[in-house]
Design an enzyme around this catalytic site. Sequence first.
Site, mmCIF file in Angstrom:
data_model
loop_
_atom_site.group_PDB
_atom_site.id
_atom_site.type_symbol
_atom_site.label_atom_id
_atom_site.label_comp_id
_atom_site.label_asym_id
_atom_site.label_seq_id
_atom_site.Cartn_x
_atom_site.Cartn_y
_atom_site.Cartn_z
ATOM 1 N N ASN A 168 38.951 13.973 17.686
ATOM 2 C CA ASN A 168 40.264 14.291 17.256
ATOM 3 C C ASN A 168 41.237 13.174 17.570
ATOM 4 O OD1 ASN A 168 42.519 15.780 15.838
ATOM 5 N ND2 ASN A 168 43.095 15.990 17.841
ATOM 6 N N GLU A 169 41.940 12.641 16.791
ATOM 7 C CA GLU A 169 43.095 11.720 17.127
ATOM 8 C C GLU A 169 42.340 10.861 18.530
ATOM 9 O OE1 GLU A 169 46.888 13.709 17.618
ATOM 10 O OE2 GLU A 169 47.174 14.002 15.430
ATOM 11 N N TYR A 235 52.617 14.156 9.781
ATOM 12 C CA TYR A 235 53.396 15.458 9.902
ATOM 13 C C TYR A 235 54.761 15.027 9.336
ATOM 14 C CZ TYR A 235 50.267 18.049 12.910
ATOM 15 O OH TYR A 235 49.143 18.675 13.354
ATOM 16 N N GLU A 292 45.278 17.168 9.185
ATOM 17 C CA GLU A 292 46.712 17.795 9.773
ATOM 18 C C GLU A 292 47.769 17.243 9.042
ATOM 19 O OE1 GLU A 292 46.966 17.620 14.020
ATOM 20 O OE2 GLU A 292 44.849 17.800 14.465
ATOM 21 N N GLN A 341 49.595 24.770 11.182
ATOM 22 C CA GLN A 341 48.351 25.619 11.272
ATOM 23 C C GLN A 341 48.383 26.937 10.659
ATOM 24 O OE1 GLN A 341 46.776 25.371 15.547
ATOM 25 N NE2 GLN A 341 47.348 22.887 15.587
HETATM 26 O O1 AHR Z 1 48.797 20.375 15.590
HETATM 27 C C1 AHR Z 1 49.163 19.918 16.747
HETATM 28 C C2 AHR Z 1 48.615 18.788 17.309
HETATM 29 O O2 AHR Z 1 49.037 17.813 16.555
HETATM 30 C C3 AHR Z 1 47.051 18.733 17.308
HETATM 31 O O3 AHR Z 1 46.608 19.412 18.271
HETATM 32 C C4 AHR Z 1 47.069 16.945 17.400
HETATM 33 O O4 AHR Z 1 45.594 16.897 16.566
HETATM 34 C C5 AHR Z 1 48.232 16.750 16.756
HETATM 35 O O5 AHR Z 1 48.837 15.642 17.305
#
Ligand code: AHR
Length: 480
Positions: A168-169, A235, A292, A341
């Site tokens: 992840n990332e 985001y 995400e 989430q």
């Molecule tokens: O969703 C919160 C965080 O955001 C996750 O853990 C990460 O993958 C992202 O930076």
Amino acid sequence: MIRLAPADTPVTLDRRIQGQFAEHLGRCIYEGIWVGRDSEIANKNGIRTDVVQALRHIQVPLVRWPGGCFADEYHWLKGVGPERQPMVNTHWGGVVEPNEFGTHEYFDLVNQLDAEAYICGNVGSGTVAEMHDWVEYMTLDSTAPMAELRKHHGREQPWKLEWFGVGNESWGCGGNMLPLHYANLYRQYQTYVRQYGPERVARIACGPNAEDYEWTEVLMARAGGHMDGLSLHYYTLPTTDWSAKGAATGFDEYGWHETLRQTRRMDELVTAHSRIMDRHDPHKRVALVIDEWGTWYDVEEGTNPGFLYQQNTQRDAMVAAINLNIFHRHADRVRMTNIAQMVNVLQSMILTDGASMITTPTYHVFDLYRDHQDAEYVPTPAGALGPDGELTVSRKGDDWTISAANTSLERELPAEFELPRGVGELLRAQLLGSDAPDSHNTFDQPDAVSLADLAVRVDGGRVSFTLPPHAVATVRVRLG
Ligand code: AHR
């Protein structure tokens, strides 16, 4: 008037576009989902029954787990068997993670939800052998050591693991890697995500952060042939400043419009990353998986900054609708997404406070959109509903679903559609409106923002309704 007709080349809106994400972060897993078998809060095998019931209603198709940044620190063996080994959750508040919720509990959750499993493996601090063993533990039906260990821990049959994320990332919290380095590691690690059962475990590579196009280019060029999906994280912030994001509630008109403007960047990102993917994968075999997305505000006052707990208003409902509409427009490439989430973290479906639980405006949008799951997309012209309008139309045979939103804070929005045949039955007409743009549900007022009936006029094949300011609606009809 918007004339609706089936697409010449039909595209399915994969139900996985409405996927969820649950990380070991703050009160998402512990309290939000897992309360333990001995809890006074009603539960089945330690998993909250109220939360499962609410999530089943919106037909959650899959849940990504265990992270997020947590995934690249997670060592799965500590979370199986009778003796769980605690660890420090360094990313999220430095709290002690008891590992009470592990592989067995996760599969119980997805089974209770009737959802698919999407597990994210540890590349940042884990080994190839560890990842290999985990997949064997979960999916192998034999007398091999990992399968035997699973049986020893009480689970005879292997589970069905549909999706596996390889890190992840990896460009950030998952190891701060450069794209070529990760592309090599991806090729190596995914080799050991073996297929033991009748069905293949689909592999998802860590994709770019927002507009990092170089990452997508390198990954697709060097490893595209080894993956089923490439992820993208983006985001919505109400500003571009991560250090002063602003609050979830109490925003002004600027905060509303700027947040929606930032959300619409998703379209630009998906378009540009898809263009790169198209060059390497013209038949669109590899899915773009936005695993995400959602709003990210300052945490609620008095809460742990590492827990990312935020309220959820009608603005978030609008962000959800806009994003889902964007994903639908790109459904030939976007076949899975995971809002961040599911419970108590960032743009959640559900908030809990001890034994109490409330659903959020975002939850209601997922409720309004559930009829689009696995439906055939019905294309509509860009801006069909004018500058304030947002729209998704889909059909399952003769059942047509129209979801429309009005982003204006002052003006009503009339919406009129002409269907290919006369309407035989009105199946659903629901509105998510609110007194104010930042209206939200609280434990004292759990239904301040909730679904209400929408007045719809039906005349032959014509369907029309009026959206109040800052509202989202769904109308579903069956053609006669
Ligand atoms: O969703 C919160 C965080 O955001 C996750 O853990 C990460 O993958 C992202 O930076």
